[in-house]
Design a protein around this motif. Sequence first.
Motif, short mmCIF file in Angstrom:
data_model
loop_
_atom_site.label_atom_id
_atom_site.label_comp_id
_atom_site.label_asym_id
_atom_site.label_seq_id
_atom_site.Cartn_x
_atom_site.Cartn_y
_atom_site.Cartn_z
N LEU A 88 0.83 -1.20 0.00
CA LEU A 88 0.00 0.00 0.00
C LEU A 88 0.86 1.26 0.00
O LEU A 88 0.53 2.24 -0.65
CB LEU A 88 -0.94 0.00 1.22
CG LEU A 88 -2.15 -0.92 1.14
CD1 LEU A 88 -2.92 -0.88 2.45
CD2 LEU A 88 -3.06 -0.49 -0.01
N SER A 89 1.97 1.22 0.73
CA SER A 89 2.84 2.41 0.79
C SER A 89 3.39 2.76 -0.59
O SER A 89 3.53 3.94 -0.94
CB SER A 89 3.99 2.19 1.77
OG SER A 89 4.82 1.12 1.35
N HIS A 90 3.66 1.73 -1.42
CA HIS A 90 4.16 1.98 -2.77
C HIS A 90 3.08 2.61 -3.64
O HIS A 90 3.36 3.49 -4.46
CB HIS A 90 4.66 0.68 -3.41
CG HIS A 90 5.89 0.14 -2.78
ND1 HIS A 90 6.39 -1.13 -3.04
CD2 HIS A 90 6.76 0.70 -1.88
CE1 HIS A 90 7.48 -1.32 -2.33
NE2 HIS A 90 7.73 -0.23 -1.63
N SER A 91 1.83 2.19 -3.45
CA SER A 91 0.71 2.77 -4.20
C SER A 91 0.53 4.24 -3.83
O SER A 91 0.29 5.09 -4.69
CB SER A 91 -0.58 2.00 -3.92
OG SER A 91 -0.48 0.66 -4.36
N VAL A 92 0.64 4.53 -2.54
CA VAL A 92 0.53 5.92 -2.07
C VAL A 92 1.66 6.76 -2.66
O VAL A 92 1.45 7.87 -3.16
CB VAL A 92 0.57 5.98 -0.53
CG1 VAL A 92 0.68 7.43 -0.05
CG2 VAL A 92 -0.67 5.32 0.05
N GLU A 93 2.87 6.21 -2.60
CA GLU A 93 4.04 6.92 -3.11
C GLU A 93 3.87 7.24 -4.59
O GLU A 93 4.15 8.36 -5.04
CB GLU A 93 5.28 6.04 -2.90
CG GLU A 93 6.60 6.76 -3.07
CD GLU A 93 7.78 5.89 -2.67
OE1 GLU A 93 8.91 6.25 -3.05
OE2 GLU A 93 7.56 4.87 -1.99
N ARG A 94 3.39 6.27 -5.35
CA ARG A 94 3.23 6.49 -6.79
C ARG A 94 2.16 7.53 -7.08
O ARG A 94 2.31 8.36 -7.99
CB ARG A 94 2.90 5.17 -7.48
CG ARG A 94 2.97 5.28 -9.02
CD ARG A 94 2.89 3.94 -9.70
NE ARG A 94 1.60 3.31 -9.50
CZ ARG A 94 1.39 2.25 -8.72
NH1 ARG A 94 2.40 1.70 -8.06
NH2 ARG A 94 0.18 1.73 -8.58
N ASP A 105 -6.22 13.01 7.94
CA ASP A 105 -7.09 13.32 6.80
C ASP A 105 -6.58 12.68 5.51
O ASP A 105 -7.37 12.15 4.72
CB ASP A 105 -7.19 14.84 6.61
CG ASP A 105 -7.90 15.52 7.77
OD1 ASP A 105 -8.66 14.82 8.48
OD2 ASP A 105 -7.69 16.72 7.97
N LEU A 106 -5.26 12.73 5.31
CA LEU A 106 -4.70 12.18 4.08
C LEU A 106 -4.85 10.65 4.04
O LEU A 106 -5.18 10.08 3.00
CB LEU A 106 -3.22 12.57 3.96
CG LEU A 106 -2.52 12.19 2.65
CD1 LEU A 106 -3.29 12.70 1.44
CD2 LEU A 106 -1.09 12.73 2.63
N ALA A 107 -4.62 10.00 5.18
CA ALA A 107 -4.80 8.55 5.23
C ALA A 107 -6.24 8.17 4.91
O ALA A 107 -6.51 7.20 4.20
CB ALA A 107 -4.39 8.03 6.61
N GLU A 108 -7.17 8.97 5.42
CA GLU A 108 -8.59 8.70 5.16
C GLU A 108 -8.93 8.91 3.69
O GLU A 108 -9.66 8.11 3.09
CB GLU A 108 -9.45 9.61 6.05
CG GLU A 108 -10.94 9.33 5.97
CD GLU A 108 -11.74 10.19 6.92
OE1 GLU A 108 -12.91 10.49 6.60
OE2 GLU A 108 -11.21 10.58 7.98
N LYS A 109 -8.40 9.99 3.10
CA LYS A 109 -8.67 10.26 1.68
C LYS A 109 -8.15 9.13 0.80
O LYS A 109 -8.78 8.76 -0.20
CB LYS A 109 -8.01 11.58 1.26
CG LYS A 109 -8.66 12.84 1.79
CD LYS A 109 -7.87 14.07 1.37
CE LYS A 109 -8.42 15.35 1.98
NZ LYS A 109 -9.77 15.66 1.47
N SER A 156 -3.85 2.82 5.89
CA SER A 156 -3.52 2.99 7.30
C SER A 156 -2.48 4.09 7.46
O SER A 156 -1.72 4.40 6.52
CB SER A 156 -2.97 1.68 7.89
OG SER A 156 -1.72 1.38 7.31
N ARG A 157 -2.40 4.66 8.64
CA ARG A 157 -1.42 5.72 8.88
C ARG A 157 0.02 5.20 8.82
O ARG A 157 0.90 5.90 8.30
CB ARG A 157 -1.72 6.41 10.21
CG ARG A 157 -3.05 7.18 10.14
CD ARG A 157 -3.50 7.72 11.47
NE ARG A 157 -2.73 8.87 11.86
CZ ARG A 157 -3.00 9.57 12.98
NH1 ARG A 157 -4.00 9.22 13.77
NH2 ARG A 157 -2.25 10.61 13.30
N PRO A 158 0.31 3.98 9.26
CA PRO A 158 1.68 3.45 9.08
C PRO A 158 2.08 3.35 7.61
O PRO A 158 3.22 3.66 7.24
CB PRO A 158 1.61 2.08 9.75
CG PRO A 158 0.57 2.23 10.80
CD PRO A 158 -0.48 3.10 10.17
N SER A 159 1.14 2.91 6.74
CA SER A 159 1.44 2.83 5.30
C SER A 159 1.71 4.21 4.73
O SER A 159 2.62 4.42 3.92
CB SER A 159 0.28 2.17 4.54
OG SER A 159 0.16 0.81 4.88
#
Length: 256
Positions: free
Chosen positions: A11-17, A39-43, A47-50
């Motif tokens: 998931l962190s890679h998807s967010v990063e991309r 707010d950003l994690a919710e949008k 998860s907040r760790p990701s």
Amino acid sequence: MPFQRIQPEKLSHSVERQIELLLLRGILRPGERLPAERDLAEKLGVSRPSLREALANLQNRGLLTARAGAGVYVEELLDSAFSDTLVQLFAAHDEALFDYVSFRRDMEGMTAERAARHGSDTDLKVVDTVFKRMEAAHQKRDPMEEAKLDAEFHLSIVEASHNIIMLHMMRAMFNLLHEGVFYNRQIIFRNPAIRNDLLAQHKCINDALQARDAAGARHAAEAHMDFVDQFLSDMKRSQKNEDIARLRFQHAQQAR
């Protein structure tokens, strides 16, 4: 066989991309603050760790920066294509000024032509909205606001051209003006006659864009930069003449 097992993406890679693409396309701008972590994690639906892992990777790559107690911001240096040393060299020589204007003439013409062809209806609506704000600022005779909207108008056209290389290059170009490297843009807007000419030129550019007249948009943008080039040339000549006149005056005063 040339097939490989599909690996599920973290998931962190998807967010990063996703954030990368927002930066690349110029949607997130240098200096802009990202939403608060919760707010950003919710949008993003993660998860907040990701989210933290993705933001940490982007910070390590120099794309984002964390400010203590203030949040996470897009790195300011993303709109700077030149080293400080080179910028200082530009500022010291008029040759760089006129090469800058010449470069912008070519780029402005190209981006206006592309915007007329490739810009969406929403893109052109944004350009038209900025132009209407320019008209309002013109009525108020506010040189600072007019100079700010002038840059915003031209950058909205670059954004409408949908070429990310042009977008980031032109942002770097306008950043040099914002820093006053070549000249103070407000000087141009303090002259009533020049202000009227500039508004008329911007109207020609906007009219051509709204009509999706690619050739007309390019011609209007190039004509506008030709006008700026002539104005700056005249201004430099006047400054030089004034310097010479002062030397003559000082010499005449000392000869008495």
